[in-house]
Enzyme design. Structure first.
Site, PDB file in Angstrom:
ATOM      1  N   TYR A 227       0.850  -1.186   0.000  1.00 43.34           N
ATOM      2  CA  TYR A 227       0.000   0.000   0.000  1.00 43.34           C
ATOM      3  C   TYR A 227       0.890   1.243   0.000  1.00 43.34           C
ATOM      4  O   TYR A 227       1.532   1.561   1.000  1.00 43.34           O
ATOM      5  CB  TYR A 227      -0.909   0.049   1.223  1.00 43.34           C
ATOM      6  CG  TYR A 227      -1.977  -1.020   1.298  1.00 43.34           C
ATOM      7  CD1 TYR A 227      -2.296  -1.814   0.203  1.00 43.34           C
ATOM      8  CD2 TYR A 227      -2.685  -1.234   2.472  1.00 43.34           C
ATOM      9  CE1 TYR A 227      -3.283  -2.777   0.283  1.00 43.34           C
ATOM     10  CE2 TYR A 227      -3.676  -2.189   2.558  1.00 43.34           C
ATOM     11  CZ  TYR A 227      -3.966  -2.965   1.471  1.00 43.34           C
ATOM     12  OH  TYR A 227      -4.953  -3.920   1.551  1.00 43.34           O
TER      13      TYR A 227
ATOM     14  N   LEU B 198     -18.364  -1.040   2.498  1.00 43.98           N
ATOM     15  CA  LEU B 198     -19.112   0.033   1.832  1.00 43.98           C
ATOM     16  C   LEU B 198     -18.833   0.044   0.332  1.00 43.98           C
ATOM     17  O   LEU B 198     -19.129   1.016  -0.358  1.00 43.98           O
ATOM     18  CB  LEU B 198     -18.768   1.391   2.449  1.00 43.98           C
ATOM     19  CG  LEU B 198     -19.161   1.557   3.920  1.00 43.98           C
ATOM     20  CD1 LEU B 198     -18.757   2.940   4.427  1.00 43.98           C
ATOM     21  CD2 LEU B 198     -20.651   1.332   4.115  1.00 43.98           C
TER      22      LEU B 198
ATOM     23  N   ARG C 277     -16.121   0.414  -1.387  1.00 48.41           N
ATOM     24  CA  ARG C 277     -15.265   1.540  -1.774  1.00 48.41           C
ATOM     25  C   ARG C 277     -16.047   2.855  -1.876  1.00 48.41           C
ATOM     26  O   ARG C 277     -15.802   3.675  -2.742  1.00 48.41           O
ATOM     27  CB  ARG C 277     -14.552   1.227  -3.087  1.00 48.41           C
ATOM     28  CG  ARG C 277     -13.649   0.001  -2.967  1.00 48.41           C
ATOM     29  CD  ARG C 277     -13.207  -0.555  -4.286  1.00 48.41           C
ATOM     30  NE  ARG C 277     -12.358  -1.730  -4.074  1.00 48.41           N
ATOM     31  CZ  ARG C 277     -12.827  -2.959  -3.849  1.00 48.41           C
ATOM     32  NH1 ARG C 277     -14.133  -3.178  -3.830  1.00 48.41           N
ATOM     33  NH2 ARG C 277     -12.009  -3.963  -3.629  1.00 48.41           N
ATOM     34  N   GLY C 278     -17.005   2.996  -0.979  1.00 47.33           N
ATOM     35  CA  GLY C 278     -17.794   4.223  -0.923  1.00 47.33           C
ATOM     36  C   GLY C 278     -19.054   4.183  -1.755  1.00 47.33           C
ATOM     37  O   GLY C 278     -19.920   5.052  -1.623  1.00 47.33           O
TER      38      GLY C 278
ATOM     39  N   SER D 289     -22.015   3.925   0.483  1.00 50.70           N
ATOM     40  CA  SER D 289     -21.874   4.723   1.707  1.00 50.70           C
ATOM     41  C   SER D 289     -22.976   5.752   1.875  1.00 50.70           C
ATOM     42  O   SER D 289     -23.179   6.300   2.960  1.00 50.70           O
ATOM     43  CB  SER D 289     -20.525   5.456   1.704  1.00 50.70           C
ATOM     44  OG  SER D 289     -20.509   6.451   0.680  1.00 50.70           O
TER      45      SER D 289
END
Length: 334
Positions: free
Chosen positions: A56, A209, A211-212, A215
């Site tokens: 990452y 979620l 990746r949003g 959300s």
């Protein structure tokens, strides 16, 4: 905060873990000071599980967590449990070069992670994607050697299929499988989840979620940076996006009736799937962290769960969760 066991041989962890990936990569630029403050706030709230990967930001995320741990109060630092993925190969320009699960590579990756994190052991260590060129028994056996030497406490897996999970568990104790699990990513329910439950292996669920996407904050007119994973993710494209956001609109009606946010409903649904499932929340800011933690106070009764299932049925999402080339690397999808 409520705790849940990580498998039958692992530690008790907080009911929600913090996935730190977005603080370094994948979703565009993040604010370093706010990222560290968010980790501190999570620890203060009782979150114990911090999840990262050595690839990452090419090590940036591990160094960020290391800095956050060093600057946290001693009591909070001592409660933190690190979950680290390894094996993904990257180039200087960020290109992906496959995965390496050879025993010598496993130990090499671990040495660098220990240094970047500033710790003397990693609590849960796992290969990020199963290496098709190396038997899982060899990869897991190398991690077991690290456990024996005290550098790793527990062995995990990531995006492994049911057969691979069985083979790994026959080699050494496995505490959990990390895999995407959300209202719109439920394929693991077919064979993987029954297998992990049979073997006493927990699930740490990422992408709760999506990746949003679910959300409640993502809009159709949002413009994404070129380095944002979602700019080429199938579920965020064209008609797929329209379809998926329509699902979110249906979910929003249920959230409004309960007086909570869409994100809280989505996270609470994953929490409701069983005590053996620990959702990882990908909050990059204290504001989003606070919202996500609010899911712990959401109670879903049978009527709520039926309504949610009707609003977002299994397999209702349009588009795969990764682009075709990445889907091909997932042992969990085979």
């Amino acid at each position: 905060m409520e705790t849940r066991p990580l498998g039958t041989t692992g530690p008790q962890v907080s009911a929600l873990g913090l996935g730190c990936m977005g603080m370094s990569a994948v979703y565009g630029t993040a604010d370093r000071a706010e990222s560290i403050a968010t980790i501190h706030a999570a620890l203060e709230a009782g979150v114990t599980l911090l999840d990262t990967g050595d690839f990452y930001g090419m090590g940036h995320n591990e160094m960020l967590i290391g800095e956050a741990l060093r600057s946290a109060p001693a009591a909070r630092r001592e409660q933190a449990l690190t979950s680290v993925k390894f094996g993904a190969l990257r180039g200087p320009d960020g290109e992906w070069g496959g995965v390496d699960g050879r025993p010598a590579a496993v130990k090499n990756f671990a040495a660098y992670s220990l240094q970047r994190l500033g710790v003397d052991h990693i609590d849960v260590y796992r290969i990020a994607r199963v290496d098709p060129g190396v038997p899982i028994e060899e990869t897991v056996g190398a991690i077991a050697d690290l456990v024996e030497k005290g550098y790793v406490r527990h062995i995990g897996l990531s995006e492994a299929g049911a057969d691979t999970v069985r083979r790994a568990a026959a080699t050494a104790p496995i505490v959990d499988l990390q895999i995407e699990y959300s209202l719109i990513s439920r394929r693991l329910e077919r064979s993987i989840l029954p297998t992990t439950r049979e073997l006493g292996i927990s699930i740490t669920a990422y992408g709760v979620l999506s990746r949003g996407l679910i959300s409640g904050h993502y809009t159709r007119d949002r413009r994404l940076a070129a380095d944002d994973f979602r700019s080429h993710s199938p579920r965020f494209q064209g008609e797929n996006l329209d379809h998926n956001l329509a699902l979110v609109d249906s979910l929003r009606k249920i959230a409004e009736q309960k007086g909570v946010s869409v994100a809280q409903i989505a996270i609470a649904w994953v929490l409701s799937r069983g005590e053996d499932i620990v959702p990882l929340i990908g909050a990059r800011t204290r504001e989003r962290l606070t919202e996500s933690l609010g899911a712990l106070d959401v109670t879903l009764d049978d009527a709520d769960l039926t309504a949610i299932e009707s609003a977002v049925p299994a397999d209702a999402a349009a588009g795969e969760r990764y682009a075709p080339a990445q889907m091909a690397t997932l042992d969990s999808e085979r």
